[in-house]
Design an enzyme around this catalytic site. Structure first.
Site, PDB file in Angstrom:
ATOM      1  N   CYS A  18      34.419  -6.589  -2.636  1.00 56.46           N
ATOM      2  CA  CYS A  18      35.393  -6.947  -3.669  1.00 56.46           C
ATOM      3  C   CYS A  18      36.726  -7.226  -2.973  1.00 56.46           C
ATOM      4  O   CYS A  18      36.874  -6.982  -1.770  1.00 56.46           O
ATOM      5  CB  CYS A  18      35.550  -5.790  -4.645  1.00 56.46           C
ATOM      6  SG  CYS A  18      36.124  -4.302  -3.799  1.00 56.46           S
ATOM      7  N   HIS A  47      34.030   3.378   1.326  1.00 54.80           N
ATOM      8  CA  HIS A  47      32.852   4.237   1.459  1.00 54.80           C
ATOM      9  C   HIS A  47      31.640   3.426   1.925  1.00 54.80           C
ATOM     10  O   HIS A  47      30.739   3.118   1.153  1.00 54.80           O
ATOM     11  CB  HIS A  47      32.550   4.937   0.129  1.00 54.80           C
ATOM     12  CG  HIS A  47      33.508   6.048  -0.167  1.00 54.80           C
ATOM     13  ND1 HIS A  47      33.805   6.461  -1.457  1.00 54.80           N
ATOM     14  CD2 HIS A  47      34.237   6.838   0.650  1.00 54.80           C
ATOM     15  CE1 HIS A  47      34.678   7.460  -1.396  1.00 54.80           C
ATOM     16  NE2 HIS A  47      34.956   7.704  -0.130  1.00 54.80           N
ATOM     17  N   GLU A 132      39.465   8.971  -5.234  1.00 54.80           N
ATOM     18  CA  GLU A 132      40.302   8.228  -6.180  1.00 54.80           C
ATOM     19  C   GLU A 132      40.798   9.141  -7.300  1.00 54.80           C
ATOM     20  O   GLU A 132      41.967   9.070  -7.708  1.00 54.80           O
ATOM     21  CB  GLU A 132      39.497   7.056  -6.771  1.00 54.80           C
ATOM     22  CG  GLU A 132      40.351   6.231  -7.720  1.00 54.80           C
ATOM     23  CD  GLU A 132      39.554   5.176  -8.463  1.00 54.80           C
ATOM     24  OE1 GLU A 132      38.638   4.577  -7.866  1.00 54.80           O
ATOM     25  OE2 GLU A 132      39.851   4.951  -9.645  1.00 54.80           O
ATOM     26  N   CYS A 200      37.033  -1.470 -12.790  1.00 56.04           N
ATOM     27  CA  CYS A 200      37.526  -2.746 -12.268  1.00 56.04           C
ATOM     28  C   CYS A 200      36.517  -3.881 -12.457  1.00 56.04           C
ATOM     29  O   CYS A 200      35.337  -3.649 -12.718  1.00 56.04           O
ATOM     30  CB  CYS A 200      37.887  -2.597 -10.795  1.00 56.04           C
ATOM     31  SG  CYS A 200      36.442  -2.529  -9.743  1.00 56.04           S
ATOM     32  N   ASN A 230      30.389   3.252  -6.725  1.00 52.55           N
ATOM     33  CA  ASN A 230      29.921   2.054  -7.443  1.00 52.55           C
ATOM     34  C   ASN A 230      28.502   1.676  -7.014  1.00 52.55           C
ATOM     35  O   ASN A 230      27.730   1.150  -7.818  1.00 52.55           O
ATOM     36  CB  ASN A 230      30.917   0.904  -7.289  1.00 52.55           C
ATOM     37  CG  ASN A 230      30.793   0.173  -5.985  1.00 52.55           C
ATOM     38  OD1 ASN A 230      30.016  -0.766  -5.868  1.00 52.55           O
ATOM     39  ND2 ASN A 230      31.526   0.615  -4.959  1.00 52.55           N
ATOM     40  N   SER A 273      31.588  -2.153  -1.331  1.00 54.64           N
ATOM     41  CA  SER A 273      32.104  -1.890   0.021  1.00 54.64           C
ATOM     42  C   SER A 273      31.120  -2.329   1.109  1.00 54.64           C
ATOM     43  O   SER A 273      31.231  -1.914   2.262  1.00 54.64           O
ATOM     44  CB  SER A 273      32.407  -0.395   0.159  1.00 54.64           C
ATOM     45  OG  SER A 273      31.337   0.374  -0.335  1.00 54.64           O
TER      46      SER A 273
END
Ligand code: SF4
Length: 338
Positions: A18, A47, A132, A200, A230, A273
């Protein structure tokens, strides 16, 4: 035995890097170019095991806490963001800091600060201990209560049910979060929504692609690391939406031959990631076993890019790069490591 003709791969799009991850990884690379090794990074920059080990080989040193960084050194804060107290610690130690927090995480921090200053109770939906969540909660610890999911709603208490807002971690399951919100609203009917989506665009789009593919998949292979929120969510979403099996792998060599027994359609995707070359490794592995027919399943177009942190932009310009070169420094066409 599955017939060769029935073997195929559905390849999710979007998948992989992303805008926030690309920016964070390039930040470390450019810091190494500009300042030389070692450059310290607080926590994993993103990560992903491969990204972290590749950057380590180039001279990045990953630390858990700011006080592990030698006085006067450069430290980069990861894409997941940090609490204000971490900035203060770094200042006290005389560290040069570069903040690679994803702008979409910073947006949630700002929402937390604003609602706290208006004296709201903030119900932060997220996973306890995730970096986060620790960073966001640190913006307003007196005002924030963590809600881990639908089953924790019963235990949530607030000071004034008329002054409550929910916010969330950026990388959650969209469906599960909506269920948590539904239950919270039953309990606090006047609860406000965030000003815009906290989950997001990248998390949402990767889940959407998996939802499209999953009903047709006998197996879903998600490339990503176990500590990547994610990526883990993508396996869950695949199983919830009809894939008969689903696994998370860092590398193709973690795939077990037995997973392919009787499998016709394999879905392949990757977390936000994950460099594309790791997906290529999985596709090569599958092609060697007869899964050569690869069909893309596109659920959304993505074009968002973020500029590099100000400190890096300034120092790249001072090193003679033009505005265009500074802008282009962050982005590769295939999302691979530079
Ligand atoms: S997953 Fe979303 S919030 Fe996290 S770095 Fe990527 S764009 Fe930013």
């Amino acid at each position: 035995m599955t017939d060769q003709a029935t073997k195929r791969v559905l390849l999710a799009a979007p998948r992989g890097y992303c805008a926030g991850v690309d920016r964070a990884v390039v930040t470390v690379e450019k810091a190494l170019d500009l300042y030389g090794a070692p450059v310290y990074v607080r926590k994993e920059i993103v990560h992903n095991k491969h990204v972290v080990t590749t950057l380590e080989k180039r001279g990045a040193i990953f630390v858990e806490e700011t006080d592990e960084v030698p006085e006067g050194s450069t430290v980069i804060f990861s894409a997941h963001g940090v609490a204000p107290v971490v900035h203060e610690e770094a200042k006290a130690l005389g560290l040069k800091t570069i903040d690679a927090t994803c702008p979409l995480v910073t947006k949630v921090h700002r929402e937390a600060v604003r609602f706290a200053s208006d004296d709201f109770d903030i119900l932060l939906i997220g996973h306890e201990g995730h970096e986060e969540v620790v960073g966001t909660a640190g913006e307003a610890p007196e005002h924030i209560t963590l809600v881990e999911g639908p089953d924790s709603v019963d235990g949530v208490e607030v000071r004034d049910p008329d002054k409550v807002v929910w916010l969330s971690q950026t990388t959650l399951s969209v469906d599960e979060t909506m269920e948590t919100v539904r239950r919270l609203r039953q309990k606090f009917p006047l609860m406000q929504d965030p000003p815009s989506d906290d989950i997001c665009y990248a998390t949402q789009n990767r889940q959407l692609a998996v939802k499209h593919m999953a009903p047709d998949c006998d197996l879903m292979i998600v490339v990503g690391s176990r500590n990547s929120s994610n990526s883990v969510r993508l396996v869950e979403v695949a199983l919830e939406h009809g894939s008969k099996a689903g696994y998370l792998v860092d590398y193709a060599d973690e795939i077990e031959e037995s997973w392919l027994d009787g499998v016709g359609t394999v879905g392949v995707t990757s977390g936000a990631s994950v460099p594309e070359l790791l997906v290529r490794g999985v596709l090569d592995y599958l092609a060697e076993r007869g899964y050569e027919d690869v069909r893309p399943v596109r659920a959304a177009e993505e074009s968002l890019v973020f500029s590099l942190p100000n400190e890096i932009r300034r120092d790249l310009k001072a090193a003679g790069m033009s505005d265009k070169m500074v802008h282009d420094a962050g982005f590769t066409e295939d999302g691979s490591l530079h």
